[in-house]
Design a protein around this motif. Sequence first.
Motif, short mmCIF file in Angstrom:
data_model
loop_
_atom_site.label_atom_id
_atom_site.label_comp_id
_atom_site.label_asym_id
_atom_site.label_seq_id
_atom_site.Cartn_x
_atom_site.Cartn_y
_atom_site.Cartn_z
N ILE A 69 0.87 -1.22 -0.01
CA ILE A 69 -0.07 0.01 -0.02
C ILE A 69 0.94 1.25 0.10
N MET A 70 1.85 1.33 0.64
CA MET A 70 2.84 2.37 0.69
C MET A 70 3.45 2.55 -0.70
N TRP A 71 4.00 1.58 -1.49
CA TRP A 71 4.33 1.61 -2.63
C TRP A 71 3.40 2.28 -3.61
N TRP A 72 2.09 1.69 -3.40
CA TRP A 72 1.08 2.03 -4.40
C TRP A 72 0.85 3.61 -4.21
N LYS A 73 0.67 4.06 -3.00
CA LYS A 73 0.49 5.50 -2.62
C LYS A 73 1.48 6.57 -3.17
N TYR A 74 2.63 6.01 -3.13
CA TYR A 74 3.92 6.74 -3.55
C TYR A 74 3.87 6.69 -5.04
N HIS A 76 1.27 6.23 -7.03
CA HIS A 76 0.07 6.90 -7.52
C HIS A 76 0.31 8.05 -7.52
N GLY A 77 0.82 8.87 -6.41
CA GLY A 77 1.13 10.45 -6.20
C GLY A 77 1.94 11.02 -7.26
N GLN A 80 0.18 11.07 -10.68
CA GLN A 80 -0.54 12.10 -10.66
C GLN A 80 0.31 13.48 -11.14
#
Length: 148
Positions: A69-74, A76-77, A80
């Motif tokens: 999840i941490m990698w996905w959030k990083y 994804h940001g 964007q």
Amino acid sequence: MEWLTTWTAWHWLILGFVLLIAEILIPGIFLLWWGLAAVVVAGLMAFVTALTLPLLGIIYAVLATIFSIMWWKYQHGRDQADEKHSVLNQRNHAMLASRGVVQEMGDNGIGRGRFGDTTWRIQGAGLNIGDTVEVLAVQGITLIVKKI
């Protein structure tokens, strides 16, 4: 099945390295986090020996989920932010600050200019055929230019 109940730090390290090697062979940035979680569990076992296999399995699952999840959030940001500044497939926006030559000019200030190997509709004041122009802005398919 005895080996399943007597997992040691070595077993977790082997699992971690097998997953890390699989990540290299089958890229996708997913097995990496599972492999790192197994290595962390192996390190945890080196310091805390009283943990049971079911508890270690839960710790492993939680760590793998958190890392993923941490990698996905990083990522994804980052994606964007890249989209906001990307001019990929938006050639008209990539034209900003580019220079070209006026080829045709009408009385109303609208004409055609050559930019590289393409002609574009241009608009500007006081332009004559052969003038070198620079793109200031884009309005639809019209490049707003000024003489330089």
